[in-house]
Write a protein that holds these residues in place. Sequence first.
Motif, PDB file in Angstrom:
ATOM      1  N   GLU A 118      31.709 -42.673 -65.340  1.00 38.96           N
ATOM      2  CA  GLU A 118      30.834 -42.309 -64.217  1.00 38.96           C
ATOM      3  C   GLU A 118      30.029 -41.056 -64.558  1.00 38.96           C
ATOM      4  O   GLU A 118      28.840 -40.971 -64.257  1.00 38.96           O
ATOM      5  N   PHE A 119      30.683 -40.095 -65.175  1.00 32.28           N
ATOM      6  CA  PHE A 119      29.999 -38.873 -65.600  1.00 32.28           C
ATOM      7  C   PHE A 119      28.877 -39.210 -66.587  1.00 32.28           C
ATOM      8  O   PHE A 119      27.756 -38.710 -66.466  1.00 32.28           O
ATOM      9  N   LEU A 120      29.158 -40.074 -67.552  1.00 29.28           N
ATOM     10  CA  LEU A 120      28.146 -40.478 -68.526  1.00 29.28           C
ATOM     11  C   LEU A 120      26.993 -41.218 -67.857  1.00 29.28           C
ATOM     12  O   LEU A 120      25.829 -41.030 -68.233  1.00 29.28           O
ATOM     13  N   ARG A 121      27.322 -42.061 -66.866  1.00 30.65           N
ATOM     14  CA  ARG A 121      26.270 -42.792 -66.155  1.00 30.65           C
ATOM     15  C   ARG A 121      25.305 -41.812 -65.490  1.00 30.65           C
ATOM     16  O   ARG A 121      24.088 -41.956 -65.598  1.00 30.65           O
ATOM     17  N   ARG A 122      25.853 -40.783 -64.808  1.00 32.26           N
ATOM     18  CA  ARG A 122      24.997 -39.779 -64.163  1.00 32.26           C
ATOM     19  C   ARG A 122      24.180 -39.006 -65.203  1.00 32.26           C
ATOM     20  O   ARG A 122      22.999 -38.735 -65.002  1.00 32.26           O
ATOM     21  N   ARG A 127      18.919 -38.054 -67.841  1.00 34.29           N
ATOM     22  CA  ARG A 127      18.120 -38.045 -69.074  1.00 34.29           C
ATOM     23  C   ARG A 127      16.939 -39.001 -68.939  1.00 34.29           C
ATOM     24  O   ARG A 127      15.824 -38.685 -69.332  1.00 34.29           O
ATOM     25  N   LYS A 128      17.194 -40.172 -68.337  1.00 32.76           N
ATOM     26  CA  LYS A 128      16.129 -41.159 -68.142  1.00 32.76           C
ATOM     27  C   LYS A 128      15.080 -40.635 -67.157  1.00 32.76           C
ATOM     28  O   LYS A 128      13.887 -40.811 -67.346  1.00 32.76           O
ATOM     29  N   ARG A 129      15.564 -39.990 -66.089  1.00 36.15           N
ATOM     30  CA  ARG A 129      14.669 -39.464 -65.058  1.00 36.15           C
ATOM     31  C   ARG A 129      13.779 -38.354 -65.621  1.00 36.15           C
ATOM     32  O   ARG A 129      12.600 -38.282 -65.310  1.00 36.15           O
ATOM     33  N   ASN A 130      14.332 -37.496 -66.452  1.00 37.17           N
ATOM     34  CA  ASN A 130      13.551 -36.404 -67.034  1.00 37.17           C
ATOM     35  C   ASN A 130      12.611 -36.890 -68.112  1.00 37.17           C
ATOM     36  O   ASN A 130      11.600 -36.278 -68.380  1.00 37.17           O
TER      37      ASN A 130
END
Length: 136
Positions: A118-122, A127-130
């Motif tokens: 879950e931590f990696l997903r966030r 990273r994708k959003r930035n």
Amino acid sequence: MTEKAATRKAALWVGLVFLLGAALGGVLGYLFAHRPVSAANPPLSEPERRAKRVAEFTKELSLTPQQTQQLDGILMQRHAETKAIHDQADVQVDAIRQKGRNEVRAILTAEQKPKFEEFLRRLDEERKRNGPPPGR
């Protein structure tokens, strides 16, 4: 309450409201003056940055139209080469990132692994959003 006391109380309230307004105005003025510039000026696309750079060179060096066209081609080619290097490095960084994640998974308990995923997903969403840095 006497008329004099009421007048004094009203004057006190007017003064207090004035001081609060001045303080709020000062804080907002400071925040407005010191806000990040990037919010007001979104990053330029690669063609826009290249056109701006070509215009700067043309003005500073008094380039001819032919030189301007050649400069644009040179900058476009160097950008493509640089992007290819960045893309290759990104693949290598992703491989290292995955290797590290697998090493962390190996030391976690069964209860910790779902939390880690879950931590990696966030982290990946952020990273994708930035997105990649401008120009890549």
